[in-house]
Design a protein around this motif. Sequence first.
Motif, PDB file in Angstrom:
ATOM      1  N   GLU A 128      40.225  11.831 -12.013  1.00  0.00           N
ATOM      2  CA  GLU A 128      39.994  11.154 -10.731  1.00  0.00           C
ATOM      3  C   GLU A 128      39.714  12.163  -9.623  1.00  0.00           C
ATOM      4  N   LYS A 129      40.409  13.264  -9.652  1.00  0.00           N
ATOM      5  CA  LYS A 129      40.252  14.268  -8.600  1.00  0.00           C
ATOM      6  C   LYS A 129      38.910  14.985  -8.737  1.00  0.00           C
ATOM      7  N   TRP A 136      36.297  13.719 -10.240  1.00  0.00           N
ATOM      8  CA  TRP A 136      35.281  12.694  -9.975  1.00  0.00           C
ATOM      9  C   TRP A 136      34.921  12.646  -8.488  1.00  0.00           C
ATOM     10  N   ARG A 137      35.943  12.758  -7.626  1.00  0.00           N
ATOM     11  CA  ARG A 137      35.664  12.735  -6.189  1.00  0.00           C
ATOM     12  C   ARG A 137      34.741  13.881  -5.800  1.00  0.00           C
ATOM     13  N   THR A 179      31.191  13.068  -6.666  1.00  0.00           N
ATOM     14  CA  THR A 179      30.553  11.861  -6.128  1.00  0.00           C
ATOM     15  C   THR A 179      30.683  11.680  -4.616  1.00  0.00           C
ATOM     16  N   GLN A 180      31.473  12.491  -3.937  1.00  0.00           N
ATOM     17  CA  GLN A 180      31.582  12.352  -2.482  1.00  0.00           C
ATOM     18  C   GLN A 180      30.676  13.387  -1.821  1.00  0.00           C
ATOM     19  N   LEU A 184      31.927  16.647  -0.386  1.00  0.00           N
ATOM     20  CA  LEU A 184      32.472  17.548  -1.405  1.00  0.00           C
ATOM     21  C   LEU A 184      31.356  18.132  -2.260  1.00  0.00           C
ATOM     22  N   PRO A 227      32.946   5.426 -13.513  1.00  0.00           N
ATOM     23  CA  PRO A 227      33.929   6.170 -12.720  1.00  0.00           C
ATOM     24  C   PRO A 227      34.963   6.926 -13.557  1.00  0.00           C
ATOM     25  N   ASN A 228      35.148   8.186 -13.181  1.00  0.00           N
ATOM     26  CA  ASN A 228      36.126   9.096 -13.787  1.00  0.00           C
ATOM     27  C   ASN A 228      35.793   9.479 -15.227  1.00  0.00           C
ATOM     28  N   ALA A 256      40.780  19.988  -2.366  1.00  0.00           N
ATOM     29  CA  ALA A 256      40.640  18.593  -1.923  1.00  0.00           C
ATOM     30  C   ALA A 256      41.960  17.861  -2.024  1.00  0.00           C
TER      31      ALA A 256
END
Length: 136
Positions: free
Chosen positions: A22-23, A25-26, A29-30, A33, A69-70, A135
């Motif tokens: 999850e971390k 993935w951010r 995709t952000q 970042l 996602p993820n 992050a």
Amino acid sequence: MSSAAAETLSVVVEREIAFPPEKIWRALTQPHLIEAWLMKNDFQPLLGHSFNLSADWGVLDCQVLAIEPNRTLSYTWNGLGLESVVTWTLTPTSTGTQLRMEQVGFRPDQQMAYRGAIAGWPRFFSSLEQVVARAD
């Protein structure tokens, strides 16, 4: 499999990162970042979304091809004559995440782009790891 596909080269970088999917993935995709580890962009994590990656050497035209996602993210990476696809795969491990990046589509006559990718992706990975570590 067509002969054209068989002739293309690919670059694979795999690394275990001590953070959950999850971390990571951010960071993949952000937009703010992505900019911190890769380049300026107008990415959105939407299937079919067209976006640009821009650096001082030029602009890449990209489109999201697959997104789970993820787990997995795939997009075209086209520019400077190169038509390629980048696929990220995130696999949870006991200590974090196995992160795999594969860029496919380098033609045999694109040695400069291919060598650039071989040199560049490990650096991007190192930057990505630093962004993930920072992050929240």
